[in-house]
Write an enzyme that holds these catalytic residues in place. Structure first.
Site: not given
Length: 184
Positions: A86, A18-19, A15-16, A12-13
């Site tokens: 990615s 993910k982390t 700031g979406a 994902g972008l």
């Protein structure tokens, strides 16, 4: 616990979320004594892929290297949580084919939401022309066409996103049923 290895690939972008989802899922899985590793894109770039830039070729090579490590861990029974932008579908598909046991999680948030969350100021710098080739601004992000899980982080709570991933892991046989239910 006898567990099957799997790579869970969060894309994902910037700031979406993910982390954030990866960290919460890792905590849940660790509490259940699962064998796991986390490969965060920012940390991997500092250690494994240092020296690669942000051209399409370098981004693809970065993802290939993460995919190679994921493959090794997965085939040895480890749950691998990958958090990496990615941006290109083709390289994600290449990694999926190499790894085999692969779950793609699309961490979906509108660009405006990601820009609001931008603690590093990267979007602001990209908009000002200080960073060129920034994903979502002047370089494309190709969303997954058929992810196993989609987390809409602008519309759901963190616990809902984690529960979706746990449920899919259980459904596909990577986690015992009671583990996924207890973790939700």
């Amino acid at each position: 616990m006898n567990q099957r290895g799997v790579t869970i690939w969060f894309t994902g972008l910037s700031g979406a979320g993910k982390t954030t989802i990866t960290q919460a899922l890792a905590k849940t899985l660790q509490e259940k004594e699962c064998k796991l590793e986390v490969l965060d894109g920012d940390i991997v770039r500092q250690n494994l892929t240092k020296g690669l830039g942000f051209s399409k070729e370098d981004r693809d090579e970065n993802i290939r290297r993460i995919g190679f490590v994921s493959h090794l861990l997965t085939r040895n029974g480890v749950i691998v949580l990958v958090s990496a932008i990615s941006p290109y579908r083709a390289i994600r598909e290449e990694v999926r084919q190499k790894v085999g046991d692969f779950l793609e999680v699309y961490v979906n948030a509108p660009l405006a939401t990601c820009e609001e969350r931008d603690v590093k100021g990267l979007y602001k710098r990209a908009r000002a022309g200080e960073i060129l080739g920034f994903t979502g601004i002047d370089d494309p992000y190709e969303p997954p066409l058929n992810p196993e899980v989609e987390c809409r982080t602008d519309q759901e709570e963190l616990s809902e996103s984690v529960a979706k991933v746990l449920q899919k892991l259980e459904e596909l046989g990577y986690l015992p049923k009671q583990l996924a239910v207890e973790g939700a």
